[in-house]
Design a protein around this motif. Structure first.
Motif, short mmCIF file in Angstrom:
data_model
loop_
_atom_site.label_atom_id
_atom_site.label_comp_id
_atom_site.label_asym_id
_atom_site.label_seq_id
_atom_site.Cartn_x
_atom_site.Cartn_y
_atom_site.Cartn_z
N LYS A 18 0.84 -1.21 0.00
CA LYS A 18 0.00 0.00 0.00
C LYS A 18 0.87 1.27 0.00
CE LYS A 18 -3.86 2.16 0.08
NZ LYS A 18 -4.61 2.20 -1.17
N PRO A 304 -6.43 -3.54 1.03
CA PRO A 304 -7.03 -3.47 -0.32
C PRO A 304 -8.34 -2.68 -0.37
CG PRO A 304 -6.38 -5.71 0.22
CD PRO A 304 -6.28 -4.92 1.49
N ALA A 334 -13.34 -7.80 1.08
CA ALA A 334 -12.05 -8.48 0.99
C ALA A 334 -12.07 -9.69 1.91
CB ALA A 334 -10.93 -7.54 1.39
N LEU A 364 -4.83 -10.74 -4.44
CA LEU A 364 -3.55 -10.26 -3.92
C LEU A 364 -2.93 -11.38 -3.12
CD1 LEU A 364 -5.11 -6.93 -2.82
CD2 LEU A 364 -3.24 -7.12 -4.47
N THR A 388 -5.68 -12.75 -0.64
CA THR A 388 -6.86 -11.89 -0.47
C THR A 388 -7.65 -11.78 -1.77
OG1 THR A 388 -5.73 -10.59 1.23
CG2 THR A 388 -7.64 -9.56 0.18
N VAL A 390 -10.75 -9.89 -3.63
CA VAL A 390 -11.50 -8.64 -3.48
C VAL A 390 -12.64 -8.68 -4.49
CG1 VAL A 390 -11.37 -6.12 -3.58
CG2 VAL A 390 -9.39 -7.42 -2.80
#
Ligand code: AMP
Ligand code: GLY
Length: 431
Positions: A18, A304, A334, A364, A388, A390
């Protein structure tokens, strides 16, 4: 800005991912990092609690901002060390000093803090070894199940839920007399059991103002249907269906505001994350614990969902300039599922070659207990990979996470198959 993230988990990979997206990020370093963080920034081979070596590196690499991932260095006083050194005190830091980190480092301190500041929490009393008789008398007055908590840091293992008074007495003796958790169980809290659903709430504060990050729920037990041993966390989901606007308003008014004003009143400077572990008891929030950092695996589900420049917010936090800042949250879902080494949380083998990491799709993959060996990524810990998914719906996010997991392989890999299924069922019931 040159940024140094401290830690080596999936949380740190997600933070690095991030932060690296920010136009304000120039060089990004992670100490010590893992195979995942190496793909986003530069790993530095320095332990999280080697303050002197970290300090020297910060000078060499002209670090402007440090983000401390795990609790260990915070409780040990990483901020206090940097503030005490002439050449380091200008470096901005996200993470409280030792006085603030007591919110996590001492469950007795945090319980008293909550009581002093009217933060709703379970009733509890603290005992030391010379009070074993009093502890035994007290435990007889508490309804089962009875919660015993080691005061200090015990690597997530310091809470024992006892089904009966005799079981509680046996554990009390082991904790206080037998020093089951070493220094951490010199003091033990006997606490009433709260019945409800758990929720993790994350706040970024500069000690005066705060922003609330998306909430999450984590799944701590090793097996489906919350069976088996406790782990560091087998998965997470954000948002959490039952944390609706009305409930989160209660959390803000009854928990977050009194916590931040409590820190001010007690002259505890605090620039960093506060992770509030809550129990939703019949629609009312009760604090189970504070942590002085982000959660893992919650961070892998929360990052995310953030829109905009997270680094800018971290800088504002460290500078004490959060006033007027806000955070945009994407209206998505997520779901994070942790793939772990076979045998975890007991004994497990390391150094297995991981396959299937280099495909790309809209999931991710955050790496945790991993390291690079030549061109291969190999397992190097219990919790290995956080995947992850999303999506616009919880169902879609879950499906994406599990589809991606099916393509990642190593000998002995294990994961829970029911992460977020409880919330999906709850949601289906609501619609
Ligand atoms: P902690 O180490 O403080 O995160 O506690 C570990 C877990 O024990 C929590 O996530 C809860 O599931 C459970 N727990 C702790 N305190 C209580 C309580 N007072 N009532 C019910 N469960 C609790
Ligand atoms: N997921 C719980 C923790 O980070 O402590």
């Amino acid at each position: 800005m040159n940024v140094l993230i401290i830690g080596n988990g999936g949380r740190e990979h997600a933070l690095a991912w991030k932060i690296k997206q920010s136009p304000l990020c120039f060089n990004l370093f992670i100490a010590p990092g893992n195979a995942g963080t190496a793909s986003v920034g530069n790993n530095i081979d320095i332990a999280v609690d080697d303050f002197s070596a970290l300090g020297k590196y910060c000078i060499k690499a002209s670090i402007d901002l440090m983000v401390v991932g795990p609790e260990g260095p915070l409780v040990k006083g990483i901020r206090d060390y940097f503030e005490s050194q002439e050449l380091l005190k200008h470096i901005l830091m996200v993470g409280p000093g030792q006085s603030g980190a007591r919110l996590e480092g001492s469950k007795d301190f945090s319980k008293q803090f909550m009581l002093r500041n009217n933060v709703p929490t379970a009733k509890a009393k603290t005992f030391q070894v010379h009070q074993l008789t009093e502890a035994f008398t007290y435990v007889e007055t508490v309804n089962s199940p009875i919660v015993l908590k080691a005061d200090g840091l015990a690597a997530g293992k310091g809470v024992i839920i006892c089904e009966s008074v005799p079981e509680a007495k046996e554990n009390l003796r082991e904790m206080l007399e037998g020093q089951k958790f070493g220094e951490a169980s010199v003091k033990v809290l006997i606490e009433e059991f709260l019945e409800g659903i758990e929720l993790s709430v994350f706040v970024l504060t500069d000690g005066n103002d705060y922003v609330i990050l998306p909430e999450a729920k984590d799944y701590k037990r090793i097996s489906d249907k919350d069976q088996g041993l406790n782990t560091g966390g087998m998965g997470a989901v954000s948002p959490v269906v039952f944390a609706d606007v009305a409930f989160m308003k209660k959390v803000e008014e009854k928990v977050i505001k009194p916590t931040v004003t409590g820190l001010q009143k007690e002259n505890i400077p605090y620039k960093g994350f506060i992770f509030i572990g809550l129990m939703n008891v019949a629609g009312e929030p009760y604090v189970i614990e504070y942590n002085a950092r982000m959660g893992d695996p919650e961070t892998e589900a929360v990052m995310p969902r953030l829109q905009g420049d997270f680094l800018e917010l971290l800088i504002a936090t460290a500078q004490g300039k959060l006033k007027g800042k806000s955070i945009s949250v994407i209206d998505n879902h997520a779901v994070t599922v942790f793939m772990v080494s076979g045998g975890y949380p007991g004994d497990f083998e390391k150094s297995k070659i991981i396959e299937g990491l280099n495909q790309h799709d809209d999931t991710l993959v955050f790496l945790a207990g991993t390291k690079l060996l030549g061109h291969n990524v190999i397992t190097d810990g219990g919790r290995v990979i956080a995947v992850t998914g999303v999506g616009a719906t919880l169902l879609e996010a879950r499906q994406k996470a599990y589809q991606r997991i099916a393509s990642i392989k190593w000998e002995g890999a294990y994961y829970r198959s029911d992460i977020a299924l409880d919330l999906q069922r709850l949601e289906e019931g609501l619609h």
